[in-house]
Design a protein around this motif. Structure first.
Motif, PDB file in Angstrom:
ATOM      1  N   PHE A 328       0.567  -1.160  -0.120  1.00 11.50           N
ATOM      2  CA  PHE A 328      -0.129  -0.116   0.112  1.00 11.50           C
ATOM      3  C   PHE A 328       0.837   1.216  -0.185  1.00 11.50           C
ATOM      4  O   PHE A 328       1.953   1.179   0.488  1.00 11.50           O
ATOM      5  N   LEU A 329       0.357   2.249  -0.592  1.00 12.65           N
ATOM      6  CA  LEU A 329       0.857   3.696  -0.689  1.00 12.65           C
ATOM      7  C   LEU A 329       0.086   4.485   0.577  1.00 12.65           C
ATOM      8  O   LEU A 329      -1.080   4.685   0.349  1.00 12.65           O
ATOM      9  N   ASN A 330       0.789   4.926   1.545  1.00 10.85           N
ATOM     10  CA  ASN A 330       0.054   5.678   2.427  1.00 10.85           C
ATOM     11  C   ASN A 330       0.339   7.462   1.954  1.00 10.85           C
ATOM     12  O   ASN A 330       1.056   7.811   1.061  1.00 10.85           O
ATOM     13  N   LEU A 331      -0.471   8.202   2.665  1.00 10.01           N
ATOM     14  CA  LEU A 331      -0.375   9.687   2.201  1.00 10.01           C
ATOM     15  C   LEU A 331       0.154  10.265   3.699  1.00 10.01           C
ATOM     16  O   LEU A 331      -0.500  10.539   4.570  1.00 10.01           O
ATOM     17  N   GLU A 332       1.345  11.069   3.456  1.00  8.21           N
ATOM     18  CA  GLU A 332       1.666  12.053   4.670  1.00  8.21           C
ATOM     19  C   GLU A 332       1.512  11.342   6.005  1.00  8.21           C
ATOM     20  O   GLU A 332       1.166  11.919   7.108  1.00  8.21           O
ATOM     21  N   GLY A 333       2.056  10.213   5.894  1.00 12.39           N
ATOM     22  CA  GLY A 333       2.153   9.400   7.131  1.00 12.39           C
ATOM     23  C   GLY A 333       1.051   8.575   7.577  1.00 12.39           C
ATOM     24  O   GLY A 333       0.824   7.822   8.740  1.00 12.39           O
ATOM     25  N   ASN A 334      -0.088   8.818   6.868  1.00 15.12           N
ATOM     26  CA  ASN A 334      -1.515   7.913   7.298  1.00 15.12           C
ATOM     27  C   ASN A 334      -1.939   7.405   6.204  1.00 15.12           C
ATOM     28  O   ASN A 334      -1.733   7.465   4.941  1.00 15.12           O
ATOM     29  N   LYS A 335      -2.599   6.200   6.562  1.00 16.34           N
ATOM     30  CA  LYS A 335      -3.311   5.443   5.523  1.00 16.34           C
ATOM     31  C   LYS A 335      -4.584   6.164   4.760  1.00 16.34           C
ATOM     32  O   LYS A 335      -5.132   6.960   5.294  1.00 16.34           O
ATOM     33  N   ILE A 336      -4.243   5.754   3.442  1.00 16.90           N
ATOM     34  CA  ILE A 336      -5.187   6.502   2.570  1.00 16.90           C
ATOM     35  C   ILE A 336      -6.583   5.784   2.889  1.00 16.90           C
ATOM     36  O   ILE A 336      -6.728   4.993   2.990  1.00 16.90           O
ATOM     37  N   SER A 337      -7.499   6.856   2.771  1.00 15.71           N
ATOM     38  CA  SER A 337      -9.012   6.536   2.989  1.00 15.71           C
ATOM     39  C   SER A 337     -10.086   7.310   2.386  1.00 15.71           C
ATOM     40  O   SER A 337      -9.880   8.596   2.194  1.00 15.71           O
ATOM     41  N   THR A 338     -10.794   6.689   1.347  1.00 17.58           N
ATOM     42  CA  THR A 338     -11.839   7.338   0.753  1.00 17.58           C
ATOM     43  C   THR A 338     -12.764   7.874   1.489  1.00 17.58           C
ATOM     44  O   THR A 338     -13.333   8.984   0.966  1.00 17.58           O
ATOM     45  N   SER A 339     -13.423   6.954   2.225  1.00 11.63           N
ATOM     46  CA  SER A 339     -14.365   7.678   3.164  1.00 11.63           C
ATOM     47  C   SER A 339     -14.075   8.849   4.066  1.00 11.63           C
ATOM     48  O   SER A 339     -14.712   9.650   4.173  1.00 11.63           O
ATOM     49  N   LYS A 340     -12.632   9.002   4.398  1.00 13.74           N
ATOM     50  CA  LYS A 340     -12.132  10.344   5.179  1.00 13.74           C
ATOM     51  C   LYS A 340     -11.873  11.120   4.512  1.00 13.74           C
ATOM     52  O   LYS A 340     -11.261  12.346   4.810  1.00 13.74           O
ATOM     53  N   ASN A 341     -11.808  11.063   2.974  1.00 13.16           N
ATOM     54  CA  ASN A 341     -11.172  12.062   2.182  1.00 13.16           C
ATOM     55  C   ASN A 341      -9.832  12.223   1.960  1.00 13.16           C
ATOM     56  O   ASN A 341      -9.005  13.351   1.628  1.00 13.16           O
ATOM     57  N   TRP A 342      -9.155  11.200   2.876  1.00 10.32           N
ATOM     58  CA  TRP A 342      -7.398  11.474   2.871  1.00 10.32           C
ATOM     59  C   TRP A 342      -6.901  10.858   1.495  1.00 10.32           C
ATOM     60  O   TRP A 342      -6.616   9.522   1.716  1.00 10.32           O
ATOM     61  N   ALA A 343      -6.776  11.417   0.889  1.00  5.37           N
ATOM     62  CA  ALA A 343      -6.198  11.000  -0.360  1.00  5.37           C
ATOM     63  C   ALA A 343      -5.891  12.152  -1.456  1.00  5.37           C
ATOM     64  O   ALA A 343      -6.395  13.175  -1.278  1.00  5.37           O
ATOM     65  N   VAL A 344      -4.982  11.830  -2.399  1.00  2.74           N
ATOM     66  CA  VAL A 344      -4.783  12.691  -3.814  1.00  2.74           C
ATOM     67  C   VAL A 344      -5.533  12.176  -4.872  1.00  2.74           C
ATOM     68  O   VAL A 344      -5.285  11.212  -5.165  1.00  2.74           O
ATOM     69  N   LEU A 364       5.412   8.436  -8.542  1.00  8.96           N
ATOM     70  CA  LEU A 364       4.869   7.215  -7.806  1.00  8.96           C
ATOM     71  C   LEU A 364       5.637   6.164  -8.029  1.00  8.96           C
ATOM     72  O   LEU A 364       5.651   5.090  -7.370  1.00  8.96           O
ATOM     73  N   THR A 365       6.387   5.983  -9.294  1.00  5.03           N
ATOM     74  CA  THR A 365       7.209   4.784  -9.733  1.00  5.03           C
ATOM     75  C   THR A 365       8.397   4.855  -9.170  1.00  5.03           C
ATOM     76  O   THR A 365       8.984   3.613  -8.487  1.00  5.03           O
ATOM     77  N   ALA A 366       9.376   5.923  -8.867  1.00  6.48           N
ATOM     78  CA  ALA A 366      10.292   5.869  -8.043  1.00  6.48           C
ATOM     79  C   ALA A 366      10.264   5.725  -6.428  1.00  6.48           C
ATOM     80  O   ALA A 366      11.100   5.110  -5.761  1.00  6.48           O
ATOM     81  N   ASN A 367       8.906   5.763  -6.082  1.00  3.09           N
ATOM     82  CA  ASN A 367       8.690   5.451  -4.618  1.00  3.09           C
ATOM     83  C   ASN A 367       7.589   4.419  -4.619  1.00  3.09           C
ATOM     84  O   ASN A 367       6.765   4.441  -3.590  1.00  3.09           O
ATOM     85  N   ALA A 368       7.686   3.455  -5.476  1.00  8.06           N
ATOM     86  CA  ALA A 368       6.755   2.434  -5.521  1.00  8.06           C
ATOM     87  C   ALA A 368       6.646   1.487  -4.272  1.00  8.06           C
ATOM     88  O   ALA A 368       7.771   1.325  -3.827  1.00  8.06           O
ATOM     89  N   PRO A 369       5.599   1.202  -3.907  1.00 10.41           N
ATOM     90  CA  PRO A 369       5.418   0.211  -2.815  1.00 10.41           C
ATOM     91  C   PRO A 369       5.578  -1.381  -3.341  1.00 10.41           C
ATOM     92  O   PRO A 369       4.637  -2.110  -2.865  1.00 10.41           O
ATOM     93  N   GLU A 370       6.777  -1.695  -3.640  1.00 11.54           N
ATOM     94  CA  GLU A 370       6.796  -2.897  -4.347  1.00 11.54           C
ATOM     95  C   GLU A 370       6.989  -3.857  -3.422  1.00 11.54           C
ATOM     96  O   GLU A 370       6.606  -5.285  -3.467  1.00 11.54           O
ATOM     97  N   THR A 371       7.679  -3.707  -2.352  1.00  9.34           N
ATOM     98  CA  THR A 371       8.098  -4.872  -1.295  1.00  9.34           C
ATOM     99  C   THR A 371       7.743  -4.339  -0.163  1.00  9.34           C
ATOM    100  O   THR A 371       7.454  -5.254   1.104  1.00  9.34           O
ATOM    101  N   LYS A 372       7.155  -3.122   0.262  1.00  9.22           N
ATOM    102  CA  LYS A 372       6.707  -2.808   1.632  1.00  9.22           C
ATOM    103  C   LYS A 372       5.776  -1.487   1.310  1.00  9.22           C
ATOM    104  O   LYS A 372       5.915  -0.668   0.342  1.00  9.22           O
ATOM    105  N   ASP A 373       4.802  -1.181   2.393  1.00  9.68           N
ATOM    106  CA  ASP A 373       4.202   0.055   2.217  1.00  9.68           C
ATOM    107  C   ASP A 373       5.113   1.394   2.024  1.00  9.68           C
ATOM    108  O   ASP A 373       5.975   1.338   3.119  1.00  9.68           O
TER     109      ASP A 373
END
Length: 686
Positions: A328-344, A364-373
């Motif tokens: 998964f990719l998080n956003l500014e230290g927090n889990k992305i959440s559709t319901s909480k509008n915490w997303a880009v 996004l590619t240079a920071n891709a979550p390929e092996t860990k969040d």
């Protein structure tokens, strides 16, 4: 990889209860697009397939909440998602939707084949039922405590905290998400796919057969499911939104969304084939076809256990060659959440950063979550653009084009004899297609993106070492060779950047005046010359623009506003306590004080031992605030103290009073203190 005849690439169907965000892009759509573009430019027969997932409970819940129909919900978000993908340059060969007639037909036929061949179990069982709403509580219509991790807000089909899938009847203390009532149980009939029959085969095929070429996170999750033992999985649900179960006496039942959604890959392929006048079956049924599923880690079980079991049961389809699921990719230290509008959100990004699709693709590619969040931050996004795309890639191209225009009026110069450094640079250049291609083939897109940047670094170093802007005064013939070599590197960048930076690649090809498909990937490695002498290039333009701090601050402010809105929405005000008499209040002696010393109480996590000047004396008070404040930070802090509270012995320390505290909107402890600094210690509060 080019020995295979064709590739079928699928990207997880985005769910149409909201737009697409950067987590979806980083986990699925950007890596899949890089892979598909690379395969095309290396001469393979490729279809890249996707579509909107438009069935299931969350959509009906959203429709009820907004007072519209489920069709209205999916129509709205399908349009937003489809346009966002197009504007972002995701090169799907077909983007369909599961509400399409061709999908309903394909999914129904798939179900009926398994039904007619006796591959399902028919079972009547008790399921949760909301008497007030007069409906069964499938999936997200019910919430309760997860039986595995104890999360009190688990859904009926899956716990989003621990990722465990389960049945609604497994929940502890379930409640209806529609009315809030405690559900009853009612008998209902459903059809199940007996996954346990495929357990041995799945173990042999994946855990043993793909142990050397599938990602560790995928193998680990599959092995965990298999070790726990597979159980029959329902393929139908009691709902009125979805594909009706195509058998008699199945009114009010639809195909379970996990069953119909992956069949969407097949129906989308059929839709593409009908439009293009091609045969769809070789892309799904020919053993020479390589099937690759791009998904996030939350979809591993569906694409590595359930869908393969469905394909195996049907009997005529090929199985996935690989399922390179990302974390998964998080956003500014927090889990992305559709319901909480915490997303880009992608569609908003495209509005805020016009013509900067490739910047986000690269970040996004240079920071891709390929092996860990991994974590997306706007500052890192800015740094990737300014320090890498602008300063390395864009800087090299700009210098080459400007100098070519200045010295040769945009005409590629005729080189003279190559020096050792020229030959060495051109030899390194010719290795990059293989280096980058090997990384892509192994689904190491982050690594591949950095190798592309290394090619630009090679060009910058070559120019910096040769310094043609100085040499032009002394050796014009040597400069011709240097600029010729630099232009070969620039052309290679135009070709090799296409999977990663398609808009930049197109722009650079126009600057270099080469056709979109004039050069193939392998030409960079095999051709001695990519741009011929006397070839006329066009006027230059900047490939990338610096992103200013003010632009980033707008995004950070938006996220901060979202955070505050969520805090406000979740703020729960405790109800008033029982009424007391005035005489009860007058018994309380509350005074202003100042903390003059503070130390941690040994062998405790929460307690601080404070010395507090309360005007009438200096006393010891033990307070449970150690997890919120450092002792050295609160010396001199004005406080409010209940001074006539009966003494209490806490960890062998006599505590003479209580510090009054409250909570901020985000749940942090805060001192109650007078606004006016002139209020002295011992002043009473009444």
């Amino acid at each position: 990889m080019s020995n295979l005849k064709r590739y079928t690439i699928t990207a997880a169907l985005p769910y149409t209860n909201g737009p697409v965000h950067i987590g979806h892009l980083a986990g699925v759509y950007v890596p899949a697009d890089i892979y598909a573009r690379y395969l095309r430019i290396t001469g393979n027969d490729v279809i890249y397939i996707c579509g909107s997932d438009e069935h299931g409970v969350p959509i009906t819940i959203k429709a009820k909440k907004e007072g519209i129909s489920p069709q209205d919900v999916v129509d709205k978000y399908h349009a937003i998602i489809k346009k966002s993908f197009e504007d972002f340059g995701i090169s799907f060969d077909n983007y369909s939707r599961t509400s399409a007639e061709i999908h309903h037909k394909t999914a129904s036929e798939f179900f009926m084949k398994l039904y007619d061949e006796g591959k399902f179990i028919e079972e009547t069982s008790e399921q949760l039922y909301d008497e007030e709403a007069n409906q069964f509580l499938a999936d997200r219509f019910v919430v309760g405590t997860c039986p595995k991790c104890g999360n009190e807000e688990s859904y009926g089909d899956q716990c989003e905290k621990c990722g465990t899938s389960h049945n609604a009847t497994d929940l502890i203390n379930p409640k209806s998400a529609i009315t809030g009532n405690v559900p009853t149980k009612k008998m209902t009939k459903h059809w199940y796919l007996p996954l346990e029959k495929y357990e041995k085969w799945l173990r042999e095929w994946i855990v043993e057969g793909h142990k050397n070429d599938w990602k560790a996170n995928v193998l680990g999750q599959v092995k965990s499911w298999l070790d726990d033992g597979l159980k029959p999985r329902a393929v139908t649900r009691d709902l009125d939104w979805g594909i009706p179960v195509p058998v008699e006496n199945a009114e009010g039942k639809v195909l379970y969304v996990w069953f119909d959604a992956p069949i969407g890959y097949i129906s989308s392929t059929k839709e593409w084939a009908a439009r293009e006048g091609k045969d769809w079956e070789p892309y799904w049924k020919d053993k020479d076809t390589k099937l690759i599923h791009f998904i996030g880690k939350d979809n591993i079980v569906f694409h590595c256990i359930i869908f393969p079991a469905m394909l195996k049961a049907e009997g005529t389809y090929i199985l996935p060659e690989n399922v390179p699921a990302n974390e998964f990719l998080n956003l500014e230290g927090n889990k992305i959440s559709t319901s909480k509008n915490w997303a880009v959100w992608l569609h908003e990004y495209l509005e805020d950063f016009p013509n900067k699709q490739d910047v986000l693709r690269y970040a996004l590619t240079a920071n891709a979550p390929e092996t860990k969040d991994n974590d997306f931050t706007w500052k890192d996004f800015q740094a990737r653009n300014n320090n890498e795309l602008v300063a390395i890639f864009g800087n090299f191209i700009n210098r080459v084009v400007v100098l070519t225009e200045k010295y040769y009026n945009g005409s590629v110069p005729e080189p003279n004899e190559f020096s050792d450094i020229d030959n060495e640079t051109l030899e390194k250049l010719q290795k990059f297609p293989s280096i980058i291609g090997n990384s892509i083939a192994r689904f190491r897109f982050r690594e591949a993106s950095q190798e592309l940047l290394n090619l630009a670094r090679l060009g910058n170093k070559y120019l910096a070492d040769e310094e043609p802007w100085k040499m032009i005064k002394e050796d014009e013939e040597r400069v011709k060779t240097v600029m010729y070599v630099a232009l070969q590197i620039a052309t290679a960048l135009a070709v090799l950047s296409e999977p990663f930076l398609p808009f930049t690649s197109e722009k650079l090809k126009k600057i270099l005046n080469i056709g979109t498909n004039e050069l193939a990937w392998n030409d960079v490695e095999e051709k001695e010359e990519l741009l011929h002498p006397n070839h006329q290039i066009s006027k230059g333009e900047l490939l990338f623009a610096k992103i200013e701090d003010s632009e980033i601050q707008i995004q950070l402010d938006r996220l901060e506003a979202t955070k505050l809105a969520n805090i406000s929405e979740n703020n729960v005000v405790e109800p008033q306590k029982e009424t007391i008499e005035f005489d009860d209040f007058t018994k309380l002696d509350i005074r202003v004080g100042t903390i003059i010393d503070a130390i941690k109480v040994p062998k405790t996590k929460k307690l601080l031992q404070l010395k507090v000047d309360v005007g009438i004396d200096v006393r010891t008070i033990v307070s449970g605030i150690a997890e919120s404040f450092n002792p050295e930070d609160i010396i001199g802090q004005k406080v409010t103290v209940l001074v006539n509270l009966a003494p209490r012995n806490l960890k062998g320390i006599e505590s003479m009073g209580m510090i009054l505290m409250t909570n901020t909107a985000d749940g942090k402890l805060a001192f109650i203190e007078p606004e006016n600094d002139s209020v002295s210690n011992g002043a009473q509060i009444s």
